[in-house]
Design a protein around this motif. Structure first.
Motif, PDB file in Angstrom:
ATOM      1  N   ALA A 106      68.282  44.104 -17.943  1.00  0.00           N
ATOM      2  CA  ALA A 106      67.642  44.950 -18.655  1.00  0.00           C
ATOM      3  C   ALA A 106      68.281  45.287 -20.006  1.00  0.00           C
ATOM      4  O   ALA A 106      67.587  45.354 -21.158  1.00  0.00           O
TER       5      ALA A 106
ATOM      6  N   ALA B  40      57.471  43.984 -14.531  1.00  0.00           N
ATOM      7  CA  ALA B  40      57.959  45.202 -14.028  1.00  0.00           C
ATOM      8  C   ALA B  40      56.687  46.244 -13.863  1.00  0.00           C
ATOM      9  O   ALA B  40      56.798  47.092 -12.607  1.00  0.00           O
ATOM     10  N   ALA B  41      55.920  46.239 -14.931  1.00  0.00           N
ATOM     11  CA  ALA B  41      54.615  46.976 -14.636  1.00  0.00           C
ATOM     12  C   ALA B  41      53.840  46.627 -13.438  1.00  0.00           C
ATOM     13  O   ALA B  41      53.440  47.490 -12.644  1.00  0.00           O
TER      14      ALA B  41
ATOM     15  N   ALA C 246      61.364  39.855 -23.524  1.00  0.00           N
ATOM     16  CA  ALA C 246      61.321  41.221 -22.909  1.00  0.00           C
ATOM     17  C   ALA C 246      59.673  41.487 -22.619  1.00  0.00           C
ATOM     18  O   ALA C 246      59.725  42.253 -21.759  1.00  0.00           O
TER      19      ALA C 246
ATOM     20  N   LEU D   3      58.682  43.360 -19.004  1.00  0.00           N
ATOM     21  CA  LEU D   3      58.226  44.555 -18.954  1.00  0.00           C
ATOM     22  C   LEU D   3      56.892  44.407 -18.179  1.00  0.00           C
ATOM     23  O   LEU D   3      56.363  45.353 -17.568  1.00  0.00           O
TER      24      LEU D   3
END
Length: 269
Positions: free
Chosen positions: A100, A162-163, A155, A159
């Motif tokens: 990350a 991950a969400a 990126a 994201l």
């Protein structure tokens, strides 16, 4: 009312107590013993009283609550053991953390390098004659610009993934809380039923049955005799009934003799 020593109501179970209390007040009209709600005490007043007496009310269902907490802790024990057994996965988590950081820093560093190389390269190309390394600097600037765009795209994808993963995990956790094991659900239902029937409903019934306050007597006319307010008047006794008086001093009158019987010094002439 017989009460047993009950364990303290845990913070996580306080909302369940309040929900059960609110449900009892909401359906008070369905119980004959609570039909007087709203006449002398309304639902808000009764709720405040029941929240203030939570220790007394929950003590009536102490055995059921103790069994419920014990069963729930036993059901949670395997989950805690599993969580403690995943300690070696910390390397994976640290690796994810490094990834990350790299994902965040790469666009920043590549973008800065692209801006510097492009700016310096195009400035050098404006010279006459331009230096030989001006072209390679411009090419390097465009390369870093491409790296910046690619890093930003990666990126954004990370994201998004991950969400989505966090959202699915949260939903599973909420469903797991709602779907309790059978033994835990039975223990919880037994505690709720005992708390309602032996604690909340009798407390509300007794609160409604209490008089509004001590009756105040109506004012009355005073009678001829003074009211007795705790002090007795002194006991005055008559002269015959009183204690014997102290002896008074006696006085005898002087002994006067006639002149005929006086002494020789008083002989008659």
């Amino acid at each position: 009312m017989q009460m047993n020593s009950a364990p303290h109501l845990l913070t996580e179970d306080r909302p369940e107590y309040e929900r059960l209390l609110d449900d009892a007040l909401r359906h008070a009209h369905e119980r004959p013993e609570l039909a007087a709600v709203g006449e002398r005490l309304n639902a808000a007043q009764l709720r405040t009283m029941a929240l203030a007496a939570v220790a007394l009310i929950t003590a009536t269902a102490a055995p059921e609550y103790e069994q419920y907490v014990k069963t729930r802790d036993e059901a949670r024990a395997p989950a805690r053991d599993t969580a403690s057994g995943t300690a070696p996965d910390g390397l994976i988590q640290s690796g994810a953390g490094i990834g990350a950081v790299v994902t965040v820093l790469t666009p920043m560093l590549a973008g800065t390098a692209a801006a510097i190389f492009l700016l310096v390269g195009y400035l050098l190309k404006m010279l006459e004659p331009p230096p030989a390394f001006a072209g390679p600097m411009v090419d390097a600037g465009w390369f870093f610009a491409a790296v910046t765009a690619a890093a930003i795209f990666v990126a954004a994808i990370g994201l998004l993934i991950a969400a989505l993963r966090n959202g699915s995990t949260s939903l599973s956790a909420r469903e797991a809380r709602e779907q309790l094991p059978d033994d835990v659900a039975r223990a919880k239902d037994a505690w709720r039923q005992a708390l309602l029937e032996r604690g909340i409903v009798p407390f509300l019934r007794d609160a409604l049955a209490e008089p509004a306050g001590p009756a105040v007597p109506a004012p009355h006319r005073p009678t001829g005799r003074l009211p007795k307010i705790g002090y007795s008047r002194p006991d005055f006794a008559g002269p015959d009934e009183g204690p014997a008086a102290a002896p008074r001093p006696t006085y005898s009158s002087p002994d006067f003799t006639s002149p005929d019987f006086g002494g020789p010094e008083h002989e008659p002439d």
